[in-house]
Design a protein around this motif. Structure first.
Motif, mmCIF file in Angstrom:
data_model
loop_
_atom_site.group_PDB
_atom_site.id
_atom_site.type_symbol
_atom_site.label_atom_id
_atom_site.label_comp_id
_atom_site.label_asym_id
_atom_site.label_seq_id
_atom_site.Cartn_x
_atom_site.Cartn_y
_atom_site.Cartn_z
ATOM 1 N N TYR A 81 -8.865 41.060 1.024
ATOM 2 C CA TYR A 81 -9.830 40.784 -0.042
ATOM 3 C C TYR A 81 -9.613 41.661 -1.267
ATOM 4 O O TYR A 81 -9.588 41.191 -2.393
ATOM 5 C CB TYR A 81 -11.255 40.952 0.479
ATOM 6 C CG TYR A 81 -12.312 40.696 -0.578
ATOM 7 C CD1 TYR A 81 -12.606 39.403 -0.988
ATOM 8 C CD2 TYR A 81 -12.999 41.748 -1.167
ATOM 9 C CE1 TYR A 81 -13.566 39.159 -1.960
ATOM 10 C CE2 TYR A 81 -13.962 41.512 -2.136
ATOM 11 C CZ TYR A 81 -14.240 40.220 -2.520
ATOM 12 O OH TYR A 81 -15.189 39.976 -3.477
ATOM 13 N N ARG A 82 -9.442 42.949 -1.050
ATOM 14 C CA ARG A 82 -9.371 43.852 -2.202
ATOM 15 C C ARG A 82 -8.066 43.738 -2.978
ATOM 16 O O ARG A 82 -7.904 44.345 -4.024
ATOM 17 C CB ARG A 82 -9.645 45.294 -1.793
ATOM 18 C CG ARG A 82 -8.490 46.020 -1.196
ATOM 19 C CD ARG A 82 -8.883 47.485 -0.991
ATOM 20 N NE ARG A 82 -7.862 48.176 -0.277
ATOM 21 C CZ ARG A 82 -7.103 49.115 -0.820
ATOM 22 N NH1 ARG A 82 -7.251 49.454 -2.067
ATOM 23 N NH2 ARG A 82 -6.192 49.713 -0.093
ATOM 24 N N LEU A 83 -7.125 42.959 -2.470
ATOM 25 C CA LEU A 83 -5.885 42.747 -3.207
ATOM 26 C C LEU A 83 -6.105 41.847 -4.413
ATOM 27 O O LEU A 83 -5.237 41.754 -5.280
ATOM 28 C CB LEU A 83 -4.814 42.143 -2.293
ATOM 29 C CG LEU A 83 -4.411 43.006 -1.099
ATOM 30 C CD1 LEU A 83 -3.364 42.290 -0.275
ATOM 31 C CD2 LEU A 83 -3.927 44.371 -1.546
ATOM 32 N N GLY A 84 -7.250 41.186 -4.466
ATOM 33 C CA GLY A 84 -7.613 40.385 -5.619
ATOM 34 C C GLY A 84 -6.603 39.311 -5.974
ATOM 35 O O GLY A 84 -6.335 39.065 -7.142
ATOM 36 N N GLY A 85 -6.025 38.701 -4.975
ATOM 37 C CA GLY A 85 -5.066 37.637 -5.231
ATOM 38 C C GLY A 85 -3.623 38.119 -5.275
ATOM 39 O O GLY A 85 -2.704 37.308 -5.221
ATOM 40 N N ASP A 86 -3.393 39.436 -5.390
ATOM 41 C CA ASP A 86 -2.027 39.966 -5.391
ATOM 42 C C ASP A 86 -1.602 40.211 -3.949
ATOM 43 O O ASP A 86 -1.571 41.329 -3.460
ATOM 44 C CB ASP A 86 -1.946 41.258 -6.198
ATOM 45 C CG ASP A 86 -0.537 41.840 -6.233
ATOM 46 O OD1 ASP A 86 0.418 41.105 -5.893
ATOM 47 O OD2 ASP A 86 -0.392 43.021 -6.587
ATOM 48 N N LEU A 87 -1.282 39.130 -3.262
ATOM 49 C CA LEU A 87 -0.976 39.221 -1.842
ATOM 50 C C LEU A 87 0.431 39.723 -1.580
ATOM 51 O O LEU A 87 0.819 39.896 -0.429
ATOM 52 C CB LEU A 87 -1.192 37.850 -1.187
ATOM 53 C CG LEU A 87 -2.629 37.323 -1.291
ATOM 54 C CD1 LEU A 87 -2.736 35.952 -0.640
ATOM 55 C CD2 LEU A 87 -3.618 38.286 -0.673
#
Length: 154
Positions: A81-87
């Motif tokens: 979650y905390r990657l904010g889309g930067d997987l």
């Protein structure tokens, strides 16, 4: 396969049943909005696997390893979650190595974590206004023949 779970305990029981069916190398992706019950389900999975350690959301550490218990299968719980889309940061966790010896449960990893294996199960969750959790299983690869849908009761 679709299920409805009216209480957190019924969601946990579903997780226990799923956990009892997991083996090393299994990848389970949990998808759904905040509050849908992903961590509650993961607690049930951990209980079904019999792994050690307290299960809580690993949001601030990204991943927690829960040592194997009686089943002999460890569980790695990842929260992207905390990657904010930067997987892309998932690559730094070396999850493909962990997957060889553990069951891997990934919250918020859809769109990146499935590249770890052709065989994975997406558990799509939603929480209705009456607090009932709606769950849809989306099996991929060998999961299509493994998912014991009749075993899960809500």
């Amino acid at each position: 396969m679709n299920f409805a779970f009216p209480t957190p305990e019924s969601t946990m029981e579903f997780g226990r049943e799923l956990g009892r069916s997991l083996r090393a190398g299994d990848l389970v992706l949990l998808a759904g909005p905040l509050g849908a019950g992903k961590t509650t389900l993961t607690r049930g999975i951990a209980d079904g696997l019999g792994v050690g350690g307290r299960v809580s959301s690993p949001t601030f550490v990204l991943a927690r390893v829960h040592p194997a218990g009686e089943s002999g299968v460890a569980m790695v719980h990842v929260d992207a979650y905390r990657l904010g889309g930067d997987l892309s940061q998932l690559d730094d966790l070396d999850l493909d190595t962990e997957l060889e010896r553990s069951a891997l449960v990934v919250e918020w990893g859809e769109g990146a974590a499935e590249r770890l294996s052709d065989d994975y199960l997406v558990v799509r969750m939603d929480r209705r206004e009456d607090d009932v959790r709606e769950v849809t299983l989306e099996p991929h690869g060998t999961w299509a023949s493994r998912t014991p849908g009749s075993t899960f009761a809500g």
